[in-house]
Design an enzyme around this catalytic site. Sequence first.
Site, PDB file in Angstrom:
ATOM      1  N   ASP A 221       0.826  -1.206   0.000  1.00  0.00           N
ATOM      2  CA  ASP A 221       0.000   0.000   0.000  1.00  0.00           C
ATOM      3  C   ASP A 221       0.864   1.263   0.000  1.00  0.00           C
ATOM      4  OD1 ASP A 221      -2.766   1.074   0.421  1.00  0.00           O
ATOM      5  OD2 ASP A 221      -1.871   1.879   2.248  1.00  0.00           O
ATOM      6  N   GLU A 286      13.665 -15.390   0.481  1.00  0.00           N
ATOM      7  CA  GLU A 286      14.104 -16.425   1.423  1.00  0.00           C
ATOM      8  C   GLU A 286      13.138 -17.606   1.428  1.00  0.00           C
ATOM      9  OE1 GLU A 286      14.099 -14.512   5.233  1.00  0.00           O
ATOM     10  OE2 GLU A 286      15.727 -13.163   4.650  1.00  0.00           O
TER      11      GLU A 286
HETATM   12  C1  GLC Z   1      -4.125   3.088  -0.528  1.00  0.00           C
HETATM   13  C2  GLC Z   1      -5.370   2.278  -0.427  1.00  0.00           C
HETATM   14  C3  GLC Z   1      -6.475   3.196  -0.035  1.00  0.00           C
HETATM   15  C4  GLC Z   1      -6.152   3.798   1.306  1.00  0.00           C
HETATM   16  C5  GLC Z   1      -4.811   4.499   1.264  1.00  0.00           C
HETATM   17  C6  GLC Z   1      -4.324   4.815   2.637  1.00  0.00           C
HETATM   18  O1  GLC Z   1      -4.184   3.991  -1.539  1.00  0.00           O
HETATM   19  O2  GLC Z   1      -5.595   1.623  -1.622  1.00  0.00           O
HETATM   20  O3  GLC Z   1      -7.697   2.546   0.002  1.00  0.00           O
HETATM   21  O4  GLC Z   1      -7.129   4.724   1.674  1.00  0.00           O
HETATM   22  O5  GLC Z   1      -3.840   3.685   0.685  1.00  0.00           O
HETATM   23  O6  GLC Z   1      -3.887   3.662   3.276  1.00  0.00           O
END
Ligand code: GLC
Length: 572
Positions: A221, A286
Amino acid sequence: MTTVDTTTAAADPRETTTDLGREWWRSSVIYQVYPRSFADSDGDGLGDLNGIARRLPELRELGVDAVWLSPFFRSPQKDAGYDVTDYRDVDPIFGTLADAERLIEEAHDLGLRVIADMVPNHTSDQHVWFQQALAAAPGSPERARYIFRDGRGPDGSQPPNNWESVFGGSMWTRVDDGQWFLHIFDSSQPDLDWTNDEVRAEFRDVLRFWLDRGIDGFRVDVAHGMIKAPGLPDYTPPAEGGSMGGGMVDATDLEPAIVDDEPDHPYWGRPEVHEIWREWRTVVDEYPGERVLCGEAWVDPLSRMAKWVRPDEMHQTFNFPYLETPWEGPALTRVIQASLDAFGAVGAPSTWVLSNHDVVRHASRLALTAPNPQGSGIGPDSPGRPIAELGLRRARAATALMLALPGGAYIYQGEELGLPEAIDLPDDARQDPTWFRTGGERYGRDGCRVPIPWESDAPAYGFNETGASWLPQPADWAPFARDTQRGVAGSTLELYRAALALRREHDLGLGTVEWIPGSGAGVVAFRNGSVTVYANTGEVPVELPVGEMLLASTDVSAGTLPADATVWLRAE
Ligand code: GLC
């Protein structure tokens, strides 16, 4: 009920593709499950892991290779789970750690890999580290895990810089002793300081925790936001950009690879992030079975994004320039070629994606008639409301084009049903922090997150047995339900199933694109191995060569390809 094609089913997916000597992620189709909205086994209106487990056979039947689960870790759910308090446990609304372990095992038994969603850019403000930081003094090691700074102005009452949160408002929040902390997203999501070795060590350990439990990889993310420029200089983003930093260059205005140039952006896509991916790559390597990293990186242009997937970094990144390309033949042709060139230059596959939980579903987006930057969403008062029939027609054509391309593809739950964006959600049902932080100026992302329909004639369309649903489901979704479409010729579900089966049969994921010139201005035409593909993005029908029709996104009579349609023909 249609039968599952068992010829490709495998006991453990991690044993088969490796044996074939191919790296599975180079050609995989990964299905995104948004756990809150997929299937709800306990009837509380929020989906859960046991709900997902029960429905896994349907994903097997669809024909995907892997599922990526949006976060299911412990979280106060201020940003739907992208605000984590404990990365090593499952949030009770989704189940237990044992449920997660069982889900991974059952998926493997069905021949499906499982990708978890790792959220390293920030934690929840309820995370023990942040609570310790609040209790500790400025300058303490506890604060050094996050980005605390003194404010500007004589009394420090102004934020340290002018950065604006992706969700609206300042990127800084002040704490009781007068310092400020940084949050790219909501104030409940403080950013970690990734120059801090303790932070890095902690996440290496978290990765191993899940890899030990059989997870096949991670979607990472906000991978492009993790390092901030020294000194945190002021910055005002261009008004036309998407909230995550993408869309700042015209995705279709693609210059040849300029791989050595580095972004001059204080928080998106800093060059220092690459060091983190090299570290993470060492960790996943790993483990046996080709565990993978796929980055969420809204980085333009493609030549810059390709650096993320050099051989010792991630395996894949989401191709957002492709997602952001309008339904226009020349633009699509350009972005496809540029993707193949840019990723090919570093020996990586391209990926293709049209929808996810942060963007307007492509069955609506492709028929919008007004600009709509990513993250804004659409609601009752948005300009350019899409015509539903046109959107669905284009979405089907766009998917048929996407699934014919070599590389990896991503499918977001519900798109195989042709689901549109839920535009008319009532204001008081909305939950995206974007909606609140912009005072309703931006609708945000709830419209693509509504629980999906399984059965046309059941409570909550079969999402659960009680009828509860954390976001209200539109009253006219029965035609989209899976049971309405299963086995019905011409349905969107059967189109996806057929495309995925043919994609595998003809090995399109590992193929190449040979353009077929002279097919018409709005036509994307190419050959991939034993299949030729024609997508007509124009407004008028075009002539189609004679050939055996393998797949058609709509009714097609011999010799003619209507507007907003894609066909696959057997190559001569
Ligand atoms: C990413 C996720 C989104 C979230 C953001 C903050 O973009 O896809 O849904 O709000 O990160 O974590």
